[in-house]
Design a protein around this motif. Structure first.
Motif, mmCIF file in Angstrom:
data_model
loop_
_atom_site.group_PDB
_atom_site.id
_atom_site.type_symbol
_atom_site.label_atom_id
_atom_site.label_comp_id
_atom_site.label_asym_id
_atom_site.label_seq_id
_atom_site.Cartn_x
_atom_site.Cartn_y
_atom_site.Cartn_z
ATOM 1 N N ASN A 204 -3.641 17.139 1.089
ATOM 2 C CA ASN A 204 -4.362 17.859 -0.783
ATOM 3 C C ASN A 204 -3.700 17.037 -1.608
ATOM 4 O O ASN A 204 -2.871 16.987 -2.777
ATOM 5 N N VAL A 205 -3.885 15.599 -1.389
ATOM 6 C CA VAL A 205 -3.830 14.648 -3.138
ATOM 7 C C VAL A 205 -4.705 14.389 -4.103
ATOM 8 O O VAL A 205 -6.500 14.232 -3.628
ATOM 9 N N SER A 206 -3.814 14.553 -4.966
ATOM 10 C CA SER A 206 -4.594 15.364 -5.872
ATOM 11 C C SER A 206 -4.227 14.190 -7.475
ATOM 12 O O SER A 206 -3.434 13.735 -7.801
ATOM 13 N N ALA A 207 -5.013 14.309 -8.684
ATOM 14 C CA ALA A 207 -4.050 14.092 -10.119
ATOM 15 C C ALA A 207 -3.042 14.952 -9.700
ATOM 16 O O ALA A 207 -3.034 15.930 -9.931
ATOM 17 N N TYR A 208 -2.530 13.876 -10.505
ATOM 18 C CA TYR A 208 -1.177 14.272 -10.700
ATOM 19 C C TYR A 208 0.116 15.037 -10.283
ATOM 20 O O TYR A 208 0.889 15.463 -9.682
ATOM 21 N N SER A 209 -0.744 14.207 -8.330
ATOM 22 C CA SER A 209 0.453 14.697 -7.642
ATOM 23 C C SER A 209 1.434 13.416 -7.653
ATOM 24 O O SER A 209 1.071 12.047 -7.977
ATOM 25 N N ASP A 210 2.505 14.010 -6.626
ATOM 26 C CA ASP A 210 3.366 12.330 -7.078
ATOM 27 C C ASP A 210 3.856 12.355 -5.074
ATOM 28 O O ASP A 210 3.990 13.841 -3.937
ATOM 29 N N VAL A 211 3.137 11.287 -4.572
ATOM 30 C CA VAL A 211 2.986 11.467 -2.653
ATOM 31 C C VAL A 211 4.001 10.714 -2.081
ATOM 32 O O VAL A 211 3.846 9.471 -2.627
ATOM 33 N N LEU A 212 4.489 10.887 -1.122
ATOM 34 C CA LEU A 212 5.389 10.651 -0.264
ATOM 35 C C LEU A 212 4.370 10.134 1.092
ATOM 36 O O LEU A 212 3.821 10.445 2.110
ATOM 37 N N VAL A 213 4.535 8.774 1.301
ATOM 38 C CA VAL A 213 3.688 8.164 1.660
ATOM 39 C C VAL A 213 4.539 6.970 3.032
ATOM 40 O O VAL A 213 5.792 6.596 2.612
ATOM 41 N N VAL A 214 4.753 7.186 4.309
ATOM 42 C CA VAL A 214 4.947 6.521 5.313
ATOM 43 C C VAL A 214 3.849 5.613 5.838
ATOM 44 O O VAL A 214 3.435 5.497 6.617
ATOM 45 N N ASP A 215 3.861 4.061 5.015
ATOM 46 C CA ASP A 215 2.860 3.642 5.288
ATOM 47 C C ASP A 215 3.268 2.260 6.530
ATOM 48 O O ASP A 215 3.390 1.464 5.396
ATOM 49 N N MET A 216 2.663 2.033 7.559
ATOM 50 C CA MET A 216 3.477 1.069 8.355
ATOM 51 C C MET A 216 1.600 0.758 8.784
ATOM 52 O O MET A 216 1.951 -0.617 10.097
ATOM 53 N N LEU A 217 0.889 0.723 8.095
ATOM 54 C CA LEU A 217 -0.465 0.043 8.127
ATOM 55 C C LEU A 217 -0.954 -0.715 6.797
ATOM 56 O O LEU A 217 -2.354 -1.295 6.488
ATOM 57 N N ASP A 218 -0.583 -1.817 7.091
ATOM 58 C CA ASP A 218 -0.183 -2.273 5.852
ATOM 59 C C ASP A 218 -1.170 -2.347 4.429
ATOM 60 O O ASP A 218 -1.150 -3.135 3.499
ATOM 61 N N GLY A 241 15.757 2.040 6.829
ATOM 62 C CA GLY A 241 16.695 0.350 6.672
ATOM 63 C C GLY A 241 16.460 0.234 5.726
ATOM 64 O O GLY A 241 16.312 0.427 4.302
ATOM 65 N N VAL A 242 16.364 -1.380 5.369
ATOM 66 C CA VAL A 242 16.690 -1.937 3.740
ATOM 67 C C VAL A 242 15.307 -2.726 2.718
ATOM 68 O O VAL A 242 15.156 -3.173 2.251
ATOM 69 N N THR A 243 14.269 -2.626 3.998
ATOM 70 C CA THR A 243 13.244 -3.886 3.455
ATOM 71 C C THR A 243 11.958 -3.051 3.710
ATOM 72 O O THR A 243 11.588 -2.134 4.991
ATOM 73 N N PRO A 244 11.214 -3.060 2.993
ATOM 74 C CA PRO A 244 9.957 -1.982 2.296
ATOM 75 C C PRO A 244 8.903 -2.335 3.230
ATOM 76 O O PRO A 244 8.643 -3.696 3.642
ATOM 77 N N TYR A 245 8.092 -1.623 3.628
ATOM 78 C CA TYR A 245 6.849 -1.809 4.479
ATOM 79 C C TYR A 245 5.677 -3.106 3.875
ATOM 80 O O TYR A 245 5.294 -2.320 2.749
ATOM 81 N N PRO A 246 5.330 -3.850 4.523
ATOM 82 C CA PRO A 246 3.863 -4.478 3.428
ATOM 83 C C PRO A 246 2.897 -3.400 3.114
ATOM 84 O O PRO A 246 2.444 -2.860 4.338
ATOM 85 N N ILE A 247 2.486 -4.254 1.877
ATOM 86 C CA ILE A 247 1.191 -3.151 1.241
ATOM 87 C C ILE A 247 0.227 -4.687 0.748
ATOM 88 O O ILE A 247 -0.350 -4.100 -0.363
ATOM 89 N N ASN A 248 -0.059 -5.607 1.929
ATOM 90 C CA ASN A 248 -0.435 -6.717 1.345
ATOM 91 C C ASN A 248 -2.171 -5.730 1.017
ATOM 92 O O ASN A 248 -2.681 -6.674 0.640
#
Length: 453
Positions: A204-218, A241-248
């Motif tokens: 249900n991602v739509s305008a003005y949403s606050d979306v939490l993601v666990v993204d390990m797909l770059d 952990g202490v290092t964010p996942y990359p979002i290249n």
């Protein structure tokens, strides 16, 4: 002029860019010969691509609308990309009863009277690719005997060889996902474009949403969510952990400053920080997610190697070309993925996130959900992607047993492309076997959880 005013002017110029027209420093997706080769490139005056055995500058692509087509031609200073304007030539095949067929055509390599030496001689005299194609058609003994559809296929085949074309495509969620899935599906966890769209819909991602993601797909999930939000709401990329996942991959979207400021990151431990000032230790959260801070760094390193390997790729499949040394005037905007503001974290702790998307193939699904799902507000939707079915089935069973969510379902997307052309519409003969699986549902507050609190 002071340094601060220069930075502000660059940011304003980045804001005023027309998203439908390329500009110096933007990222583009180049489709060569109708998908035979796909590559990402950054447009600068010094960027070049190799098409066949010719190195062509990308400077002519600057200032052109996305969707423009270019053709390799021989210029005074070497090969150049010349823009091709749309015409009806070659596409004026009329739909009529075709009395001809190809049953009497024999492929014995004797129909073409133009030899390879003749073609080389034409090239030495400066003949263009289109002229060579026309000469091949004129010297073919069987071209006029072919059906109209066979003539069109013959024309396209020769054009790809002697007059290759480059389609300038805008990089957005669909085009980027399709390009990666076609050539390097493992880089994005074998996430297909229809699966990506279903993830956004189920969450249900739509305008003005606050979306939490666990993204390990770059960063493909983060970029797709930010694109749909369009500068409203926030997309918070959380991590153990202490290092964010990359979002290249996010940098390929050409997001403006407004959208980049809405892409933030925060660790699970910071989001779990309780009102009394205590928080679970990082070691505890890392154990819960079944990952350590050192592997977190190891996870980021393949993505860095991935960017380099795509720049140095010579197999003709997919590349990233980023020659920025020749142009010091490239506009640089706000970098996406800044630290989440303290006010935002406090607000999310009070109200929770409105959506949750998990795409973490290297983590245990259930252990991750146990730590991340409480960050979601009640009655909010979530969607979890995995390449395999069993981890999602186990997670679904545990969610039902713990009474943490309702409306749980596991979906397997199915996609088949169709060729749609006059009198020859049919499904493609080849298709991907699977696009992965999605576990979706809605978070609830059970009576057991209320008593525990």
């Amino acid at each position: 002029m002071s340094e601060m005013s220069i930075i502000k002017s660059e940011e304003n110029s980045n804001q005023d860019q027309n998203p439908r027209i390329t500009w110096e420093g933007c990222n583009v997706l180049l489709d060569i010969n109708d998908g035979d080769r796909v590559l990402f490139a950054r447009l600068t005056t010094g960027s070049k691509i190799k098409i066949g055995n010719k190195n062509c500058s990308l400077q002519p692509l600057i200032g052109c609308p996305f969707g423009s087509s270019f053709q390799v031609e021989d210029g005074k200073e070497g090969p150049v990309l010349s823009r091709v304007l749309k015409s009806t030539e070659g596409t004026n095949l009329q739909i009529m009863e075709e009395s001809r067929d190809n049953r009497r055509l024999v492929d014995n390599n004797s129909a073409q009277s133009l030899t390879g030496e003749d073609i080389d001689e034409m090239r030495r005299k400066g003949a263009s690719g289109d002229e060579i194609v026309k000469a091949l058609i004129a010297n073919s003994a069987t071209f006029e005997k072919k059906t109209a559809f066979s003539q069109e296929k013959y024309l396209l085949k020769k054009q790809k060889k002697y007059a290759p074309r480059v389609l300038l495509r805008r990089p957005f969620a669909r085009s980027i996902c399709e390009a990666y899935f076609k050539k390097h599906a493992e880089k994005i966890g074998f996430l297909r474009v229809d699966t990506l769209s279903l993830l956004l819909s189920f969450a249900n991602v739509s305008a003005y949403s606050d979306v939490l993601v666990v993204d390990m797909l770059d960063g493909i999930i983060t970029g797709a969510v930010a694109e749909r939000l369009g500068g409203t709401g926030y997309v918070c990329n959380t991590y153990c952990g202490v290092t964010p996942y990359p979002i290249n991959i996010v940098r390929m979207f050409n997001f403006n400053n407004d959208i980049c400021q809405r892409i933030v990151h925060s660790s699970v431990s910071e989001l779990h920080f309780s009102e009394n000032g205590t928080s679970p230790s990082i070691d505890q959260l890392e154990d819960a997610c079944n990952i350590r801070s050192q592997p977190n760094e190891q996870i980021s390193s393949p993505s860095a190697q991935h960017a380099v390997s795509m720049e140095e790729n010579e197999d003709g499949n997919m590349e990233i070309m980023t020659d920025v040394s020749a142009s010091p005037k490239v506009v640089k905007g706000t970098k996406a993925g800044r630290k989440a503001p303290v006010e935002g974290i406090k607000l999310w702790k009070e109200n929770g996130f409105s959506s949750l998307i998990i795409a973490a193939p290297n983590l245990d699904v259930w252990d991750t959900v146990k730590e991340v799902l409480p960050l979601l507000s009640y009655s909010a939707s979530f969607a979890i992607y995995h390449q395999y079915l069993q981890p999602l089935a186990t997670c679904m069973h545990n969610l039902q047993a713990e009474k943490m969510a309702i409306g749980l379902q596991i979906s397997e997307p199915w996609l088949r492309e169709y060729q749609v052309l006059p009198s020859r519409t049919h499904p493609h003969m080849q298709m991907s076997a699977t696009g992965g699986y999605i576990l979706s549902g809605t978070r609830i507050c059970s009576s057991d959880q209320t008593q525990t609190k």
